[in-house]
Design an enzyme around this catalytic site. Structure first.
Site, mmCIF file in Angstrom:
data_model
loop_
_atom_site.group_PDB
_atom_site.id
_atom_site.type_symbol
_atom_site.label_atom_id
_atom_site.label_comp_id
_atom_site.label_asym_id
_atom_site.label_seq_id
_atom_site.Cartn_x
_atom_site.Cartn_y
_atom_site.Cartn_z
ATOM 1 N N SER A 61 33.047 31.549 40.347
ATOM 2 C CA SER A 61 33.016 33.005 40.159
ATOM 3 C C SER A 61 34.118 33.569 39.287
ATOM 4 C CB SER A 61 33.059 33.705 41.505
ATOM 5 O OG SER A 61 31.780 33.662 42.062
ATOM 6 N N ALA B 264 21.991 27.821 52.743
ATOM 7 C CA ALA B 264 22.146 27.863 54.202
ATOM 8 C C ALA B 264 22.382 26.444 54.724
ATOM 9 C CB ALA B 264 20.925 28.482 54.847
ATOM 10 N N GLY C 12 36.933 31.097 42.762
ATOM 11 C CA GLY C 12 35.624 30.537 42.436
ATOM 12 C C GLY C 12 35.235 29.395 43.359
ATOM 13 N N ASN D 144 32.739 23.541 50.475
ATOM 14 C CA ASN D 144 32.160 23.576 51.818
ATOM 15 C C ASN D 144 33.163 23.015 52.832
ATOM 16 O OD1 ASN D 144 29.975 24.269 53.557
ATOM 17 N ND2 ASN D 144 29.516 22.098 53.785
HETATM 18 C C1 REY Z 1 27.754 29.111 46.902
HETATM 19 C C2 REY Z 1 27.737 28.102 47.997
HETATM 20 C C3 REY Z 1 29.084 29.762 46.715
HETATM 21 C C4 REY Z 1 28.695 26.982 47.823
HETATM 22 C C5 REY Z 1 29.067 30.947 45.799
HETATM 23 N N1 REY Z 1 29.820 30.815 44.707
HETATM 24 O O1 REY Z 1 28.462 31.974 46.026
HETATM 25 C C6 REY Z 1 30.086 31.860 43.788
HETATM 26 C C7 REY Z 1 31.593 32.051 43.840
HETATM 27 C C8 REY Z 1 29.597 31.524 42.409
HETATM 28 O O2 REY Z 1 32.023 32.918 44.627
HETATM 29 C C9 REY Z 1 28.670 25.881 48.855
HETATM 30 N N2 REY Z 1 28.538 26.318 50.214
HETATM 31 C C10 REY Z 1 29.985 25.140 48.669
HETATM 32 C C11 REY Z 1 27.496 26.015 50.982
HETATM 33 C C12 REY Z 1 27.593 26.517 52.405
HETATM 34 O O3 REY Z 1 26.565 25.374 50.582
HETATM 35 N N3 REY Z 1 26.474 26.138 53.194
HETATM 36 O O4 REY Z 1 30.921 25.366 49.460
HETATM 37 O O5 REY Z 1 30.045 24.392 47.686
HETATM 38 O O6 REY Z 1 32.306 31.333 43.171
#
Ligand code: REY
Length: 419
Positions: free
Chosen positions: A105, A164, A343, A370
């Site tokens: 991000s 999720a 990010g 995660n």
């Molecule tokens: C997406 C999930 C994180 C990441 C997201 N990133 O919205 C935006 C940001 C671009 O703020 C993933 N989490 C992880 C999961 C949780 O899958 N169940 O932690 O890699 O940068």
């Protein structure tokens, strides 16, 4: 392996040298020299970066599950580089601050810069309805461009559902190519979180709409506009937008995603389209380039003073954090505020922040995700970078052993963060 500090020591001069004896000094406000009562901000009285404290935090991130962690500070010409662990678990190659990685991000700040430049050019108005530029896109004409950039649109964050379940969610999208409209459609299938302007609710959907606005107003994809307006003028030769390509060009850090099941092996998540993120999160860069970018932004090199003022109109998110337009402000324990973004993409947690005058910048990265414990540990890199050595033994213990209070990562919607 750990690299040392590179550079020639502090460039801040004698005033700071005397402050180093009393660490963690904040910039202060004092009466003017003539005793006329004029308020003046004292010249950058920040304590020197605490490399040892920073190194301890990176080591902690490793013990908590990150294969590697690194940080680079650009302090008014002096560079500090700290690395712990590996960029690649298969080869064992040590992580380097010259390596490229997915910035997640932090991309949002680049997208906001492009839009604010378009405001400067008279092509966009912050308080006009998004639908006036993209007819019929959103279900409410009350959603303005500003609402999108400050996360007050109420548009639901579609990533809550996509991820999720962490690894199955990632595998389902890692090679997928979404259009912006696909992503907006996913969001609009869910109720909105609030009426336009009524509340702050961080959502990737907002910066998908930002990408659509860039495309519509310029007639080009975001890659072209990032390159022309930011990467090239700032000579960010290590920064890329390769969507829908799946590889990080050149020497890079591999990302290792932590599965939800305790004890399960990390998943190498380096290669992906990042199409679920695009203008909300698909840029690739390095610590040097991110430090350069944020420093230039806060020094006013990327837009008019009027637009930078708009970018810094803050909404309070929690006791230490505010959000502007694609820009976050954090206030640290020493009273200093820093500006930047955080990010998260699968396998990468990153922090990039700079001081108000752009003179000291930090980029920190851990190559896992995660993993809320690692995320909160990396959050603590800001303190040694900008406040210097902690003032008390208790603070030193807190900084090195992980007992400092942790906060939920506010960039990720509640359903997403799992321990
Ligand atoms: C997406 C999930 C994180 C990441 C997201 N990133 O919205 C935006 C940001 C671009 O703020 C993933 N989490 C992880 C999961 C949780 O899958 N169940 O932690 O890699 O940068």
């Amino acid at each position: 392996m750990v690299s040392g500090t590179v550079g020639t020591g502090t460039a801040l001069g004698a005033v700071v040298v005397s402050l180093l004896a009393a660490p963690a000094q904040a910039a202060t406000t004092s009466a003017g020299p003539g005793g006329d009562g004029t308020e003046q901000v004292a010249t950058a009285a920040a304590a020197a970066p605490d490399d040892a404290g920073l190194r301890a935090i990176l080591r902690t991130a490793r013990t908590q599950g990150a294969p590697g962690a690194m940080a680079r500070i650009d302090d008014n010409g002096t560079v500090h580089r700290l690395v712990e662990g590996v960029a690649d678990r298969a080869t064992g190659r040590t992580i380097s601050t010259n390596d490229r990685f997915r910035v997640g991000s932090i991309t949002k700040t680049f997208s906001a810069v492009v839009l604010l430049q378009l405001v400067d050019e008279g092509k966009l108005k912050l308080d006009k309805s998004v639908n006036s530029y993209l007819p019929g896109l959103l279900p409410d004409n009350g959603i303005t461009v500003r609402h999108v950039l400050n996360h007050k649109s109420g548009l639901y964050d579609y990533t809550n559902d996509l991820f999720a379940r962490t690894v199955p969610g990632f595998e389902a999208v890692r090679n997928k190519v979404f259009s912006y409209r696909d992503l907006v459609k996913l969001s609009l299938a869910k109720p909105r979180t609030n009426a336009p302007g009524a509340a702050y609710s961080y959502s990737n959907t907002n910066f998908v709409v930002a990408g659509m606005l860039i495309e519509k107003l310029t007639g080009h994809g975001v890659a072209t506009e990032y390159q022309k307006r930011v990467f090239t003028p700032l000579n960010l030769t290590e920064t890329f937008y390769v969507h829908p390509g799946t590889s990080i060009p050149g020497r890079h850090v591999n990302g290792y995603l932590r599965p939800d099941a305790a004890g399960a092996a990390l998943v190498n998540s380096t290669k992906q389209t990042a199409s679920w993120a695009q203008s909300a999160g698909a840029i690739i860069s390095t610590p040097h380039d991110l430090d350069t970018f944020l420093s230039a932004l806060l020094r006013g090199k990327l837009m008019s003073a009027a637009q930078l003022t708009q970018m810094k109109k803050w909404t309070q998110v929690n006791s230490t954090t505010s959000y502007g337009l694609g820009l976050r402000r954090r206030t640290l324990s020493c009273g200093i505020s820093v500006y930047g973004h955080t990010g998260t993409v699968q396998g990468y947690y990153s922090y990039a922040f700079t001081t108000k005058d752009g003179k000291r910048s930090l980029t920190a990265l851990a190559n896992t995700s995660n993993n809320t414990t690692v995320l909160n540990t990396m959050y603590r890199t800001l303190e040694p970078a900008f406040c210097g050595r902690p003032a008390t033994k208790a603070a030193i213990r807190a900084a090195t052993t992980g007992v400092a209070p942790v906060e939920r990562h506010e960039d990720i919607a509640p359903g997403l963060v799992r321990d």
